[in-house]
Design an enzyme around this catalytic site. Structure first.
Site, PDB file in Angstrom:
ATOM      1  N   LYS A 124       0.869  -1.194   0.000  1.00 30.10           N
ATOM      2  CA  LYS A 124       0.000   0.000   0.000  1.00 30.10           C
ATOM      3  C   LYS A 124       0.895   1.230   0.000  1.00 30.10           C
ATOM      4  CE  LYS A 124      -4.438   0.790   0.094  1.00 30.10           C
ATOM      5  NZ  LYS A 124      -5.564  -0.076  -0.293  1.00 30.10           N
ATOM      6  N   ASP A 164      -6.931   4.226  -4.643  1.00 34.55           N
ATOM      7  CA  ASP A 164      -7.616   4.071  -3.354  1.00 34.55           C
ATOM      8  C   ASP A 164      -8.283   5.437  -3.140  1.00 34.55           C
ATOM      9  OD1 ASP A 164      -7.622   2.039  -0.857  1.00 34.55           O
ATOM     10  OD2 ASP A 164      -7.486   4.045  -0.023  1.00 34.55           O
ATOM     11  N   GLY A 235     -20.476   7.265   2.050  1.00 36.97           N
ATOM     12  CA  GLY A 235     -19.623   7.769   0.987  1.00 36.97           C
ATOM     13  C   GLY A 235     -20.443   8.003  -0.273  1.00 36.97           C
ATOM     14  N   TRP A 241     -20.560   4.241  -5.476  1.00 37.64           N
ATOM     15  CA  TRP A 241     -21.124   4.350  -6.825  1.00 37.64           C
ATOM     16  C   TRP A 241     -21.330   2.961  -7.436  1.00 37.64           C
ATOM     17  CZ3 TRP A 241     -18.090   3.039 -11.216  1.00 37.64           C
ATOM     18  CH2 TRP A 241     -18.650   3.375 -12.449  1.00 37.64           C
TER      19      TRP A 241
HETATM   20  O1  2IT Z   1      -8.070  -1.505  -0.915  1.00 40.37           O
HETATM   21  C1  2IT Z   1      -7.950  -2.007  -2.042  1.00 40.37           C
HETATM   22  O2  2IT Z   1      -8.048  -3.223  -2.226  1.00 40.37           O
HETATM   23  C2  2IT Z   1      -7.684  -1.117  -3.169  1.00 40.37           C
HETATM   24  N1  2IT Z   1      -7.590   0.087  -2.958  1.00 40.37           N
HETATM   25  C3  2IT Z   1      -7.465  -1.660  -4.539  1.00 40.37           C
HETATM   26  C4  2IT Z   1      -6.078  -2.138  -4.708  1.00 40.37           C
HETATM   27  C5  2IT Z   1      -5.718  -2.593  -6.094  1.00 40.37           C
HETATM   28  O3  2IT Z   1      -4.532  -2.906  -6.263  1.00 40.37           O
HETATM   29  O4  2IT Z   1      -6.556  -2.636  -6.975  1.00 40.37           O
END
Ligand code: 2IT
Length: 445
Positions: A124, A164, A235, A241
Site C-alpha cells: 500500500k 484508493d 460515501g 457508486w
Molecule cells: O483496498 C484495495 O483493495 C484497493 N484500494 C485496490 C487495490 C488494487 O490494487 O486494486
C-alpha cells in the site's frame, strides 16, 4: 502462539500506530485457535514475521502550485509481504495518511489478496496530499513528482500500485504517464488504467459490484434474497457508486449515501440518473454530498450525521476506516439491521464488530467483501501480461468466481457450532493459510 505477548511486542515496536495495531489484533485474535492446532506456524515464527513489513519507503514530494508556490508532501510505499506474488495494493491521497494508515492497509491487503485466488502479495502507498480544491494541473504536477520517486521501487513483476481514496482514473493517468516516461516501458505497472491504454473493463465498478455480489452470497446462504432490501451506503465515491449500480440492478433500494458533511436519505431510492449524479458530485471535488438534496426533492440531507441512524436492512460502509462505531452498531441493531458489510477497509471499529456478532447480525469484513477491486486489478495484470483484453462478460464471470470463492472460504473456516458464520474469522484464517504456507515453503530469507 502467545497472542498477548506478540501484540504487546507489536505495540512496543510501533508506537503511535493505533490503526496498524487494530488490524493486527483483529487478525491474531481470530487465527489464534487455528495456529495453536498447527505447530508448524509457531515453529517457523510465521506470526512474528508476518507483522513486520518487508520494507517501507518514505520520501519528500515537492511540487509547484498554481500560484507558483512550492508545496511539500510526504510520499510512502509499504511493501508488506510478497510471499505469494508481487506486492499489490492501492495508493491513497488523503490528508490523514500516515505510515500507520498505510501499514494497516498493507497488512490487510496481504490477507485480502491471498483470498482473491490470484498470486498477489500485499502493499500500500500514498501521500498526505489533499486533492480537494486542487486544479487538474496541480494534481498532475503532484502525481508526476510523486512518481519521479516511486518509480524506483515498483515494476510489473515487483510491485503494482493502483487507486484508493483520492486516487482515481485521473491520478492513475498522470502517474502512469510519468512512469512510462521514466522507465521507458509500457507495462501493467499500475492497475485502474484507462480503457484506451491497458485498463480492464469493469475495474472502476469492481469494488462496489464485488461487495454486492458478496452480500448476495451471504443472503443466499441464509436463505434470503437481496431484492426489496433497503440499503444504507456511506460515501459517494467510486466504491459507493459501484455498489449503488449493482444493488439497484438486483432490485434492492439504496436509500442513503453520505459525505463528510452529512448524509442523504432518499425514500424513493438512489438509482439510474441519481447514481450518475453521484459521480458528477465526486468530479466537483468539493467532498460534499449536500447538493444531492437540492437536486432531488425526494432526498433529505442530515447535516453532520451518519447514515447508520437510518432504518435499513443492510448497511454497507463504503468510505473510510472506523466510520461505523460501537454506538452506530447498537443503533443499527435497534433498528433491526440484518446484515452489515464493510466495503471500506476496516470500516468498522472493533467494538462495532463485537456488537454485531454478539447480536448475530450477519457481518462481513472488508478484506473479504471489497476484494473484488483488487481482484479485477489482478485480472488487469493478467490481460496486460498476455497483451490481450477480455470482454465485460469474461471479467464479470471471473469477478463472480472470485467473490464466490472468498465466500466459500469464509464459510469453511468461520462457521460456528450454532451455524452462525463468523466471516471475520473465516476470512482471516483462509487468507493466512496461503501466505503462511508459502512463507514456510520459501524458507527463511
Ligand atoms: O483496498 C484495495 O483493495 C484497493 N484500494 C485496490 C487495490 C488494487 O490494487 O486494486
Amino acid at each position: 502462539m502467545d497472542v498477548k505477548k506478540i501484540l504487546a511486542d507489536v505495540e512496543a515496536k510501533n508506537p503511535g500506530q493505533p490503526l496498524f495495531l487494530q488490524a493486527v489484533t483483529e487478525v491474531l485474535e481470530t487465527i489464534e485457535d487455528y495456529v495453536a492446532k498447527n505447530p508448524k506456524y509457531d515453529n517457523n515464527k510465521i506470526i512474528e514475521r508476518m507483522v513486520e513489513p518487508d520494507r517501507i519507503f518514505q520520501f519528500r514530494v515537492e511540487w509547484i502550485d498554481d500560484k507558483g508556490e512550492i508545496q511539500i508532501n510526504r510520499g510512502f510505499r509499504v511493501q508488506f509481504n510478497n510471499a505469494i506474488g508481487p506486492y499489490k495494493g492501492g495508493l491513497r491521497f488523503h490528508p490523514s495518511v500516515t505510515v500507520d494508515t498505510l501499514k494497516f492497509l498493507g497488512f490487510e491487503q496481504t490477507f485480502k489478496n491471498s483470498l482473491t485466488t490470484l498470486p498477489m502479495g500485499g502493499g500500500k502507498g500514498g501521500s498526505d496530499f489533499d486533492p480537494k480544491g486542487k486544479s487538474d494541473r496541480e494534481v498532475m504536477r503532484f502525481c508526476q513528482a510523486f512518481m519521479a520517486e516511486l518509480y524506483k521501487y515498483i515494476g510489473p513483476d515487483t510491485d503494482v500500485p493502483a487507486g484508493d481514496i483520492g486516487v482515481g482514473g485521473r491520478e492513475i493517468g498522470f502517474l502512469y504517464g510519468m512512469y512510462k516516461k521514466l522507465a521507458r516501458e509500457n507495462t501493467g505497472v499500475l492497475t485502474g488504467k484507462g480503457r484506451g491504454w491497458g485498463g480492464s473493463i469493469l475495474r472502476p465498478e469492481a469494488t462496489g459490484f464485488g461487495g454486492v455480489y458478496f452480500v448476495n452470497n451471504m443472503l443466499k446462504k441464509a436463505g434470503k434474497e437481496i431484492k426489496g432490501k433497503k440499503i444504507a451506503l456511506s460515501g459517494f465515491g467510486n466504491v459507493a457508486w459501484g455498489a449503488a449500480i449493482k444493488a439497484s440492478e438486483l432490485g434492492a433500494k439504496v436509500v442513503c449515501i453520505s459525505g463528510p458533511d452529512g448524509y442523504i436519505y432518499d425514500e424513493d431510492g438512489i438509482s439510474g440518473e441519481k447514481i450518475d449524479y453521484m459521480d458528477t458530485l465526486l468530479q466537483t471535488r468539493n467532498n460534499v454530498v449536500a447538493p444531492f438534496a437540492q437536486k432531488y426533492p425526494s432526498a433529505k440531507f442530515f447535516a453532520g450525521k451518519k447514515p447508520w441512524e437510518a432504518k435499513v436492512d443492510i448497511a454497507m460502509p463504503c468510505a473510510i476506516q472506523n466510520e461505523l462505531t460501537g454506538e452506530d452498531a447498537k443503533q443499527l441493531i435497534a433498528n433491526g439491521v440484518e446484515l452489515v458489510c464493510e466495503v471500506s477497509n476496516m470500516g468498522c471499529t472493533a467494538e462495532a464488530i463485537h456488537e454485531l456478532q454478539k447480536a448475530k447480525v450477519m457481518f462481513a469484513p472488508g478484506k473479504a467483501a471489497n476484494a473484488g477491486g483488487v481482484g479485477v486489478s489482478g485480472l488487469e495484470m493478467s490481460q496486460n501480461a498476455g497483451h490481450i483484453s477480455w470482454t465485460e462478460q469474461e471479467v464479470d464471470q471471473r469477478l463472480h468466481a472470485i467473490m464466490e470463492s472468498i465466500h466459500e472460504n469464509c464459510v469453511k473456516y468461520g462457521t460456528q457450532a450454532d451455524g452462525y458464520v463468523n466471516y471475520v474469522k473465516g476470512a482471516n484464517i483462509a487468507g493466512f493459510i496461503k501466505v503462511a504456507d508459502s512463507m514456510i515453503e520459501l524458507g527463511i530469507c
